[in-house]
Design an enzyme around this catalytic site. Structure first.
Site, PDB file in Angstrom:
ATOM      1  N   LYS A 103       0.855  -1.192   0.000  1.00 56.38           N
ATOM      2  CA  LYS A 103       0.000   0.000   0.000  1.00 56.38           C
ATOM      3  C   LYS A 103       0.889   1.240   0.000  1.00 56.38           C
ATOM      4  O   LYS A 103       1.024   1.932   1.013  1.00 56.38           O
ATOM      5  CB  LYS A 103      -0.919  -0.007   1.226  1.00 56.38           C
ATOM      6  CG  LYS A 103      -2.283  -0.623   0.933  1.00 56.38           C
ATOM      7  CD  LYS A 103      -3.206  -0.570   2.115  1.00 56.38           C
ATOM      8  CE  LYS A 103      -4.137   0.614   2.107  1.00 56.38           C
ATOM      9  NZ  LYS A 103      -5.186   0.573   1.086  1.00 56.38           N
TER      10      LYS A 103
HETATM   11  N1  PMP Z   1      -7.197  -3.299  -3.283  1.00 58.09           N
HETATM   12  C1  PMP Z   1      -6.836  -2.021  -3.115  1.00 58.09           C
HETATM   13  C2  PMP Z   1      -6.195  -1.317  -4.230  1.00 58.09           C
HETATM   14  C3  PMP Z   1      -7.091  -1.371  -1.887  1.00 58.09           C
HETATM   15  O1  PMP Z   1      -6.740  -0.095  -1.714  1.00 58.09           O
HETATM   16  C4  PMP Z   1      -7.745  -2.068  -0.856  1.00 58.09           C
HETATM   17  C5  PMP Z   1      -8.032  -1.383   0.447  1.00 58.09           C
HETATM   18  N2  PMP Z   1      -6.985  -1.520   1.365  1.00 58.09           N
HETATM   19  C6  PMP Z   1      -8.084  -3.413  -1.088  1.00 58.09           C
HETATM   20  C7  PMP Z   1      -7.800  -3.995  -2.307  1.00 58.09           C
HETATM   21  C8  PMP Z   1      -8.736  -4.233  -0.011  1.00 58.09           C
HETATM   22  O2  PMP Z   1      -7.807  -4.532   0.991  1.00 58.09           O
HETATM   23  P1  PMP Z   1      -8.283  -4.738   2.505  1.00 58.09           P
HETATM   24  O3  PMP Z   1      -9.353  -5.748   2.473  1.00 58.09           O
HETATM   25  O4  PMP Z   1      -7.063  -5.210   3.206  1.00 58.09           O
HETATM   26  O5  PMP Z   1      -8.755  -3.420   2.982  1.00 58.09           O
END
Ligand code: PMP
Length: 305
Positions: free
Chosen positions: A154
Site C-alpha cells: 500500500k
Molecule cells: N485493493 C486495493 C487497491 C485497496 O486499496 C484495498 C483497500 N486496502 C483493497 C484492495 C482491499 O484490501 P483490505 O481488504 O485489506 O482493505
C-alpha cells in the site's frame, strides 16, 4: 468530538499534527499506509478493531520494499492504536490511518539516505461505497505491473492509478471501477478486491494478477470455507467472465462486502443481491462487530469494561 493523532512519538489533537512542505514523501509518494476499521457495537458499547495485527504486518512488508525503517514493532503499533482510539472515544464506526513515510525535509528521487517517521490518526467513517449494490465499469486505466510499482504494497504513490480509475468511473455515472492487469485479466477495484460466484464456487484474481492481498479478501475466503463450505479458486479471470458470473461482489476494509449489480451496463445474474453474496455480507458484518463468538480472535476491543 475532537480527534487525535499519534505524531512524532506523542498523542496530540489532530489539527496540531502538521508536516512541512518539503517533506520528501509528499513529493514522491514514498509512504506506506494502512486503512484499519474500528467497528462500533452499540449493544456492547464497544469498538472492535478488525484484524489489527494483519494490517501492521502488511505495513511492515511495504516498508521493507520502500526501505523505510519503522520506529515501532508490530506489537507496539497495535498497542498505540488501541491507546489512540480509546483517547478519541468515538461511539461510531471509525477508520484508522497509519502512515510510515520518508520524513526528511529534502528533495531528490531516491529511497536511500532519508529519515523516516510514522504517524497515525483516527476519523469517524461510515460506509465507503454508500450503495446497497454497486454499478461498476471496467476502467481504461490498468493496474501497474509489480516491476513498475508493486501493487502488493500500500504505497501512497500507486494510488494515482486508483484515483484516475475511480474518477473516470464516477464521471461516467458508475459507483466503482474494476481495473485490468496489463495482460487484460481482471485485477481489482480502486479500493477493493473482487470475487465472482460461478457454478457455486468463489473465484477471485490470484496474487499474480497485480492485486493488493486484501485482508477482507482473506477473511471472506476463510468465512466461505468454514461457514458455508464454499471453496475459493484463485486464478486469472477474463473480462467476459464478469458479465456471465452468477454473482459478483467487492471486498475491502472501507467497503466491507459490497454486492455488484451491474458491470459495463450488463446485469450480473438477476441484478439483485445474490444468495452467496448476501450470506457472506451478513456473516462479515457480524464478525467485524464482535457478534460472532468463533471469530473474536480477529477483534481487538478498545474500551475497558
Ligand atoms: N485493493 C486495493 C487497491 C485497496 O486499496 C484495498 C483497500 N486496502 C483493497 C484492495 C482491499 O484490501 P483490505 O481488504 O485489506 O482493505
Amino acid at each position: 468530538m475532537p480527534s487525535y493523532a499519534y505524531f512524532q512519538k506523542k498523542i496530540m489533537p489532530l489539527e496540531e499534527a502538521k508536516i512541512g512542505i518539503m517533506t520528501h514523501s509528499f513529493h514522491y509518494g514514498t509512504a506506506i499506509f494502512e486503512g484499519i476499521r474500528g467497528n462500533w457495537n452499540d449493544e456492547q458499547q464497544q469498538t472492535y478493531i478488525f484484524r489489527l495485527k494483519e494490517h501492521f504486518k502488511r505495513l511492515v512488508n511495504g516498508c521493507k520494499v520502500l526501505m523505510i525503517d519503522l520506529p515501532h514493532s508490530v506489537d507496539e503499533m497495535c498497542e498505540l492504536t488501541v491507546e489512540l482510539v480509546s483517547k478519541c472515544g468515538f461511539k461510531e464506526d471509525i477508520y484508522i490511518r497509519p502512515v510510515a513515510y520518508t520524513s526528511s525535509q529534502a528533495l531528490g528521487v531516491r529511497l536511500h539516505n532519508l529519515e523516516h517517521d510514522f504517524f497515525m490518526f483516527v476519523i469517524p467513517w461510515g460506509p465507503y461505497l454508500d450503495v446497497d449494490k454497486a454499478r461498476c465499469c471496467v476502467s481504461s486505466w490498468h493496474r501497474p505491473e509489480d516491476n513498475v510499482i508493486p501493487p502488493q504494497i500500500k504505497a501512497a504513490g500507486i494510488y494515482i492509478n486508483n484515483a484516475l480509475a475511480k474518477t473516470e468511473a464516477q464521471s461516467g455515472g458508475y459507483d466503482e471501477a474494476i481495473m485490468l492487469a496489463p495482460d487484460g485479466h481482471i485485477s481489482e477495484g480502486s479500493g477493493e478486491n473482487i470475487f465472482l460466484v460461478t457454478d457455486g464456487q468463489l473465484v477471485t484474481p490470484a496474487v499474480t494478477n497485480n492485486i493488493l492481498m486484501g485482508i477482507t479478501r482473506n477473511t471472506v475466503i476463510e468465512l466461505a470455507e468454514k461457514e458455508l463450505g464454499i471453496e475459493t479458486i484463485h486464478r486469472s479471470i477474463d473480462r467476459c467472465e464478469l458479465y456471465t458470473a452468477d454473482e459478483c461482489f467487492l471486498t475491502g476494509t472501507a467497503a466491507h462486502v459490497t454486492p455488484v449489480s451491474e458491470i459495463d451496463d450488463r446485469k450480473i445474474g438477476t441484478g439483485e443481491v445474490g444468495k452467496v453474496t448476501a450470506r457472506l455480507r451478513d456473516l462479515y458484518v457480524k464478525v467485524i462487530r464482535g457478534d460472532h463468538p468463533e471469530y473474536m480472535h480477529w477483534c481487538t476491543p478498545v474500551y475497558n469494561k
